[in-house]
Design an enzyme around this catalytic site. Sequence first.
Site, PDB file in Angstrom:
ATOM      1  N   LYS A   1     -20.299  28.604  23.722  1.00 36.53           N
ATOM      2  CA  LYS A   1     -20.796  28.974  25.044  1.00 36.53           C
ATOM      3  C   LYS A   1     -21.113  27.686  25.808  1.00 36.53           C
ATOM      4  O   LYS A   1     -21.648  26.734  25.224  1.00 36.53           O
ATOM      5  CB  LYS A   1     -22.053  29.835  24.907  1.00 36.53           C
ATOM      6  CG  LYS A   1     -22.568  30.421  26.223  1.00 36.53           C
ATOM      7  CD  LYS A   1     -23.773  31.336  25.982  1.00 36.53           C
ATOM      8  CE  LYS A   1     -24.304  31.957  27.275  1.00 36.53           C
ATOM      9  NZ  LYS A   1     -25.448  32.852  27.048  1.00 36.53           N
TER      10      LYS A   1
ATOM     11  N   SER B   1     -25.205  37.480  29.072  1.00 35.54           N
ATOM     12  CA  SER B   1     -24.540  36.381  29.719  1.00 35.54           C
ATOM     13  C   SER B   1     -23.436  35.712  28.913  1.00 35.54           C
ATOM     14  O   SER B   1     -22.589  35.036  29.477  1.00 35.54           O
ATOM     15  CB  SER B   1     -25.583  35.322  30.081  1.00 35.54           C
ATOM     16  OG  SER B   1     -26.139  34.750  28.915  1.00 35.54           O
TER      17      SER B   1
ATOM     18  N   SER C   1     -28.355  38.549  25.598  1.00 36.23           N
ATOM     19  CA  SER C   1     -27.108  37.899  26.010  1.00 36.23           C
ATOM     20  C   SER C   1     -26.082  37.681  24.908  1.00 36.23           C
ATOM     21  O   SER C   1     -24.955  37.293  25.180  1.00 36.23           O
ATOM     22  CB  SER C   1     -27.409  36.553  26.673  1.00 36.23           C
ATOM     23  OG  SER C   1     -27.881  36.769  27.980  1.00 36.23           O
TER      24      SER C   1
END
Lengths: 477, 485
Positions: B78, B153, B177
């Site tokens: 990420k 997210s 997330s």
Amino acid sequence: MEYEPIIGLEVHAQLLTKSKIFCGCSTQFGVEPNSHTCPVCMGMPGVLPVLNKKVVEYTMKMALATHCRINEVCNFARKNYFYPDLPKGYQISQYASPLAEHGYVDIELNGGRKKIGITRIHMEEDAGKLLHDEHTPSSYVDMNRTGVPLIEIVSEPDMRSAEEATAYLKRLHEILVYLEICDGNMEEGSFRCDANVSIRLKGETAFGTRTELKNMNSFRNVQRALEYEIRRQEYLLASGGEVVQETKLWDDAQGATYSMRGKEEAHDYRYFPDPDLVPVVIDGRWIEEVRETLPELPLEKRERFIQEYQIPPYDAGVLTSSRVLADYFEEVAKLSGKPKAASNWIMGEILRFLNEEKRDITSCPILPQSLSELIQLIEDGTISGKMAKDIFEDMYTTGKGPQQIIEEKGLVQITDEEILKKAIEEVLAANPVQAEQYRGGKEKIFGYFVGQVMKVTRGKANPALVNDLLKKMLAGS
Amino acid sequence: MELNQLTIHELHELITKREVSSTQIVQSVFKRIETVEKDIHSYVTLMKERAFAAAADADKRIREGDITPMTGIPVALKDVLCTKGIRTTCGSRILHNYIPPYDATVVEKLKAAGAVFTGKVNMDEFAMGSSTETSCFGITRNPWDLKRIPGGSSGGSAAAVAADECIASLGSDTGGSIRQPAALCGVVGMKPTYGRVSRFGLVAFASSLDQIGPFTKDVEDCAIMMNVIAGYDSRDSTSVPLDVPDYTAFLSRGIDGWTVGIPREYFIEGIDPEVMEAMKSTIAVIEGLGAKCVEISLPHTGYCLAVYYIIAPAEASSNLARYDGVKYGFRAGDGRDLLEMYKKTRSAGFGAEVKRRIMIGTYALSSGYYDAYYKKASQVRGLIKGDFEKAFTQCDVILTPTSPTPAFTIGEKMDDPLQMYLSDIFTISANLAGIPGISVPCGFTRRGLPIGAQFLAGHFEEGKLIQMASAYEKNANLEKRRPNL
């Protein structure tokens, strides 16, 4: 109407730890800008602070030396504001729970003593330094200082004059330096002070509106700024005006304070507990461990000197103004067995010579051993006081011991009566008129003969012996 | 089957037998990326050259017999995890050109284990969002339905694993997330206990809630990834110095005799009926394995969202203060003075959702409001934590839906922040309480969208989650499907 000033001080002291408070970078000064930095103190995205344990211990020392209560658990908080020298956009400080609270120090003023309360002592990180280019509209940030550990010492509003405030400040300074946790350099900013000042009519109990003073980088400036601000407030109130709550800067050159920001522009720092750090837990055992490392503090030392060495309080005060000076005195006093003489020499000659060269006792070229030898040589009559002064000067410039100088220069005092008698005879023979005058009753002229004998002996004659012999010989024996 | 479709443990077996090389696996992954990335857009930055170099290194280590379960395995990161020398943007314009000078601890650990990084994957800006629609690099699409969001997210991390554009990935979870996008993309996602995995090098959103965790294709891979990333780190004061068990040891233990808590506050109106149906089947499977499902209560559940939307923005408002245009990242160049430079930089550098949260957080911390908001929220957070502590005296794990709905359509909730916030309603509590949670696939809707089941356990009980999820996964007999790309 008589006004009474109310003063409280906030002191920031840089701690002498080797590394910064939340990372491993060196705290050393005077190096290439931004050379002592890492992602942590530069506030790069993703970094986290890790507390330097030494900072906690140093703060505990100050807390113990100022009779504070150390909290079992204390927390770090974030103080949020934007400024280019603050890379994270917040300063890690302590807010709701500081390391220590409820302490005091004693100050001495006009022979009396007064307790000044300490509200709290907390740990925090220093910010960086902005450097402004004079030729272009550019500013640069040096982050070597970012993350250098500071303690903030907040006093109670207990001071009632600029003198008291200065005495308090000097006391804190002295303690910090004694503890060897701060170098105390005010010009370089490792010891800084802000003041809160208000005035009220004598007899009132409520506080008046206060102003905050900043930018006072010497004891003298603190005193001057406070005196100025007190007079300014008195004038305002006396002429029917009002004091406005604001932050003011002291301008040394102008000798006046100027408004920096008003109450409306005051920051809202939005303090909240720093979620990146865990609570600091201090147990009784740790406190005792730190307590054991505390040195004798200035006030205790002062009292002991007065008792143990029978020196006047003033002398004790000067001699304990630094730990090294006090150690130097003690060594000379012990070696020579003459504390008062040791005190006189140090306070007179040594400090005068050092001050002239702006040096301090740590770089004194005369070792305690040498000074004590000099004192003993005077005591046993080997040299006169006057000779000693000359020898001292040689010792100071060459670093040699007194014996060596005496031998090299043949300076030993003449105590041999035969030699002295011969010299006196010589003088009397050369001054028959004066001798007659003396015998005729003009005794004032005696000093003249002593001088002449000294001259003939090049100052080496033992003065007491010369007096004695001279009297006898002039009397006609 | 292509290599990129396999799991870590399957590939590890092939590697160990010298049947495939890391280079072959990486080739297969990049071939897939070339084919589907235009549709999915999981990646923000591809690390192709470095990946092949790392694969060559891994192959050398493999030849020398120096093999860990992660050696040679392609992993996506990420874009909130700092990578030395590789742009790390957090999906934000304000960091669009930021290149970190250091690696996050988890990145170091994976590197040391021999993993190969394929690139940095997309996310909601600064991890604020539930749909991966707020990244300044554009949206990521759900591999199961390109008209839908992948969740967020960590949408890029979830989509990349679901679309076989990597074998596993790392994400971060502040309010769901990891678990929510894992559920919406049909993969396994775990948020470890707060303090289990070092946050050093994770760009902070809300420091007291953030945790890094893995996205994998099955529970076994989740255990393998956890074995690498978990553990104390002296650079993170909030990481906990506890021994880390071998999580793979929990894989085939079964759950006979376990008690599974079903919190009544989580089975509420507004849950999609198909999600509810999937939950019922999940309960049936679990009971079939000898566990007992009991209703429990988490009485302060109703406050979770409110507490979260005070604490997270408050911390974020402070964490994001460093993006001021002074030192790195984006700076608006035409300010007359310092204040104007700050204002222009931050106005143009942050997106709407990030600015909204900075403002909420700044307000909540302001003098005069702190006690009513931040302080009160912290107190209620304590009660929420207490709910879980009490619940875990009655049950081994808790079962809830991961998300009230399957993946919604792109744009559907962008203009309605409150609706968007509600998609994390079942995941937020674990962050507030600091407990671990895992989302495992538990079926599909009739339209073919994945549904996820969430299991929660007590602090540092990740092993229990793996034991539970693995038992469920092995016995659920879910249809093996792949997204049709």
